[in-house]
Design a protein around this motif. Sequence first.
Motif, PDB file in Angstrom:
ATOM      1  N   VAL A   1       4.300   2.918   0.676  1.00 39.25           N
ATOM      2  CA  VAL A   1       4.742   2.658   2.043  1.00 39.25           C
ATOM      3  C   VAL A   1       6.151   3.225   2.171  1.00 39.25           C
ATOM      4  CG1 VAL A   1       5.341   0.865   3.722  1.00 39.25           C
ATOM      5  CG2 VAL A   1       3.343   0.595   2.260  1.00 39.25           C
TER       6      VAL A   1
ATOM      7  N   ASN B   1       1.974  -1.484  -1.799  1.00 37.89           N
ATOM      8  CA  ASN B   1       2.585  -1.976  -0.574  1.00 37.89           C
ATOM      9  C   ASN B   1       4.096  -2.121  -0.767  1.00 37.89           C
ATOM     10  OD1 ASN B   1       2.820  -2.905   2.007  1.00 37.89           O
ATOM     11  ND2 ASN B   1       2.063  -4.968   1.581  1.00 37.89           N
TER      12      ASN B   1
ATOM     13  N   GLU C   1       5.695  -7.991   2.270  1.00 36.80           N
ATOM     14  CA  GLU C   1       6.513  -7.629   3.432  1.00 36.80           C
ATOM     15  C   GLU C   1       7.930  -8.174   3.264  1.00 36.80           C
ATOM     16  OE1 GLU C   1       3.498  -8.813   3.549  1.00 36.80           O
ATOM     17  OE2 GLU C   1       2.424  -7.061   4.324  1.00 36.80           O
TER      18      GLU C   1
ATOM     19  N   ARG D   1       9.710  -6.414   0.231  1.00 38.29           N
ATOM     20  CA  ARG D   1      10.184  -5.060   0.547  1.00 38.29           C
ATOM     21  C   ARG D   1      11.572  -5.113   1.171  1.00 38.29           C
ATOM     22  NH1 ARG D   1       5.096  -3.619   2.728  1.00 38.29           N
ATOM     23  NH2 ARG D   1       5.972  -3.693   4.818  1.00 38.29           N
TER      24      ARG D   1
END
Length: 307
Positions: free
Chosen positions: A15, A168, A262, A265
């Motif tokens: 990503v 991810n 999420e 990150r």
Amino acid sequence: MSWENCTTPTVFTLVGLTDIPSLEVVLFLITILGNLAIIFTYKYSSNLHTPMYFFLANFSFLDICYISNTVPNILSNFLLARKTISYHGCIVQLYFLMLLGSTECYILAAMAYDRYNAICKPLLYTNIMNKEFCIKFIFGSWFVGAVNAIIHTTLTFTLPFCGSNMINYFFCDIPPLLNLAYTDTWINELSTFVIGGFVTMGSLLLIMVSYTHIINTILKIHSSSGRRKAFSTCVSHFTVVTIFYGSGIFIYLKPRSNYIMEHDRLVAIMYTVIAPLLNPFIYSLRNNDVKAAARKIIVDKMICAKY
């Protein structure tokens, strides 16, 4: 499908860091130039040839390596209209991530120990923090980092990756790779917690002990200007420690069941991009010696250019 029969992926899909590639370029360039400026100032200013700035120059070198380990791959992927990294490239990236992160932990500890000796043992400072000791501390930091990196990289890439090859994350790291593994990863999680905890918490303990003595000594200083001067030399370092250790502990020292990619990150951006970006500003804008040395170098270069 039995994992013994699975096929290891040749590439992983990543990503991106942001949706604005030009921002990634700007952040990367500012970080590189800012840290190079600190190294250049240390090298060409004899007034800064002290243990404190020796460690700071090494720390800036680490920051350059840190951001160079992740962002260039992101930028190349954008230019080539892809978001991938090869399997072997992922191994190399994870190794250097672990190496640089662990080394940075102990250089931050060295910087705290240096401040402890400067403030708490000023008469013995030059004897304790001699050149030989400082160099040994740097080599020791790299050695610990190398051992830690070998262990974690080996354990991670002995896992089978048979399912999705989508990471991810915007770089190869232990938590997202464990999520892709096609087997139980409790050994990896335990090693991350135990070995990573030893490296992280060991260096953090040295920092905390140093700062406990530093604060205790500063409070005993009768002059308010003396207390302010002593405190100002530690604020920048403590700010960097808070950002680096806070984000690192949040990522690595928690169970796999609590991983939320999420959120992770965003935290990972703090210690891989934002911290290296802010460090030159934190150390230079609050440090009169660095600013004075930089101005002197600029003036001298201008005078040389004129003649």
